[in-house]
Every structure is written in structure tokens, then in C-alpha cells.
Scaffold this motif. Sequence first.
Motif, short mmCIF file in Angstrom:
data_model
loop_
_atom_site.label_atom_id
_atom_site.label_comp_id
_atom_site.label_asym_id
_atom_site.label_seq_id
_atom_site.Cartn_x
_atom_site.Cartn_y
_atom_site.Cartn_z
N LEU A 1 0.81 -1.20 0.00
CA LEU A 1 0.00 0.00 0.00
C LEU A 1 0.85 1.26 0.00
O LEU A 1 0.41 2.28 -0.51
N ILE A 2 2.04 1.17 0.56
CA ILE A 2 2.92 2.34 0.57
C ILE A 2 3.27 2.73 -0.86
O ILE A 2 3.24 3.91 -1.21
N LYS A 8 0.58 7.61 -5.99
CA LYS A 8 -0.76 8.17 -6.16
C LYS A 8 -1.65 7.30 -7.03
O LYS A 8 -2.50 7.77 -7.77
N GLY A 9 -1.40 5.98 -7.00
CA GLY A 9 -2.21 5.04 -7.74
C GLY A 9 -1.89 4.95 -9.21
O GLY A 9 -2.62 4.32 -9.97
N THR A 10 -0.81 5.57 -9.64
CA THR A 10 -0.47 5.56 -11.07
C THR A 10 0.50 4.45 -11.43
O THR A 10 1.04 4.45 -12.53
N ARG A 71 -8.06 3.33 -4.12
CA ARG A 71 -8.06 4.03 -5.42
C ARG A 71 -9.11 5.13 -5.45
O ARG A 71 -8.88 6.20 -6.03
N SER A 72 -10.25 4.89 -4.83
CA SER A 72 -11.30 5.93 -4.80
C SER A 72 -10.83 7.15 -4.02
O SER A 72 -11.09 8.29 -4.43
N ILE A 73 -10.14 6.92 -2.91
CA ILE A 73 -9.60 8.03 -2.13
C ILE A 73 -8.55 8.79 -2.94
O ILE A 73 -8.54 10.03 -2.95
N VAL A 84 -5.55 7.54 -15.33
CA VAL A 84 -4.40 6.65 -15.12
C VAL A 84 -4.66 5.72 -13.94
O VAL A 84 -4.36 4.52 -13.99
N VAL A 85 -5.24 6.24 -12.86
CA VAL A 85 -5.53 5.43 -11.68
C VAL A 85 -6.50 4.30 -12.04
O VAL A 85 -6.30 3.15 -11.65
N VAL A 86 -7.53 4.62 -12.80
CA VAL A 86 -8.51 3.61 -13.19
C VAL A 86 -7.88 2.59 -14.14
O VAL A 86 -8.11 1.37 -14.02
#
Length: 167
Positions: A1-2, A8-10, A71-73, A84-86
Motif C-alpha cells: 500500500l505504501i 498516487k495510484g499511477t 483508489r477511490s480516495i 491513469v488510476v482507473v
Amino acid sequence: LISEIVTKGTSFIGGAYFMICSMFAFQFVCSVCLSEYIQSTGVKKKLSVDVPVILHAVLSLVTLVIIIIERSILIQMYPANEAVVVKMFIMVVAFNAITHIYTGICYKYFVAGVFIFIAMFMGIMMFFNYAMLGPRATIYITHGMGFYAVIALVVTIVAIAIEYILC
């Protein structure tokens, strides 16, 4: 998770490593079930097939929900990175489905399972790199994270069913 939070989920790596944690529980329970004590009991099939798959399924769904929330956060915090996150989320879900199929195949045919995993993983990653991330990307994110979260849950449940059938 770190890794997920720092990038930033990318990035694909953090989510993929987090999702495969559920596979380690499957492998641990399968290795415990190889003992002579388990092999001599009347519930051998239940302990050697049902319990590992159910444990893998539950842990996989829990980690998926955590990734969806995370990812939503991140999308709320960094709306410019939403596409990009999605896209990375979709790749993580595809990787998770591949690992479920892989564990189902490897339960009986380890060497074949490894080759099939490599072929599926390379094929999916090449597809995603070309269709989603390349300069000529043909897949565009047109829905919100909620839509893709529902699709991810359905894909994961189907992959779990395939894993159970293969075991």
C-alpha cells in the motif's frame, strides 16, 4: 500500500503485490494439507481443495475492496490522475484474475501452469500497454470508479469460480 500511496495510484506494481498476498495463504494451506495426517482423513478433499480456494477467495475479495477504497480516495485527492488510476486498477484486476486461474492450474499441473501464467501475463500486459497506455491508446475511461469496481468484483468472482473448477 505504501507504493500505491507514494505513486498516487499511477503504478501497477503496488496493487499487484498487494493482491497476490491472498495467493500466499492458498499455497500455505495447500502445503499443510500434504501432511500424512490430512491425507488419511475422510475430509481430505474438503481440506485440500475447498478450504484453500475459499480462503484465497475471501482474502482476494478483501484485498480487492481495500484497493477499491484506496483508489477511490486517491481519485478524490488527485482528480487529474483519474484516468491513469482507473487504468492501473483495471490492470491489477486482470492480474488478480490471472493469478486465480494460475493457482487452479498449478494445483494439478505445476509446470504447465507456469507456462500458461507467463503466456497469459505477457499477453494481457502487452494488450494493456498498447491499448491503454501507449501513444495510440484505444481504450478510454468513460465511467467512474464505481462502474469499474463492480466489473472488478464480477471478474474476480468468475476467476474464483474458474480456480475452483480447475482444482
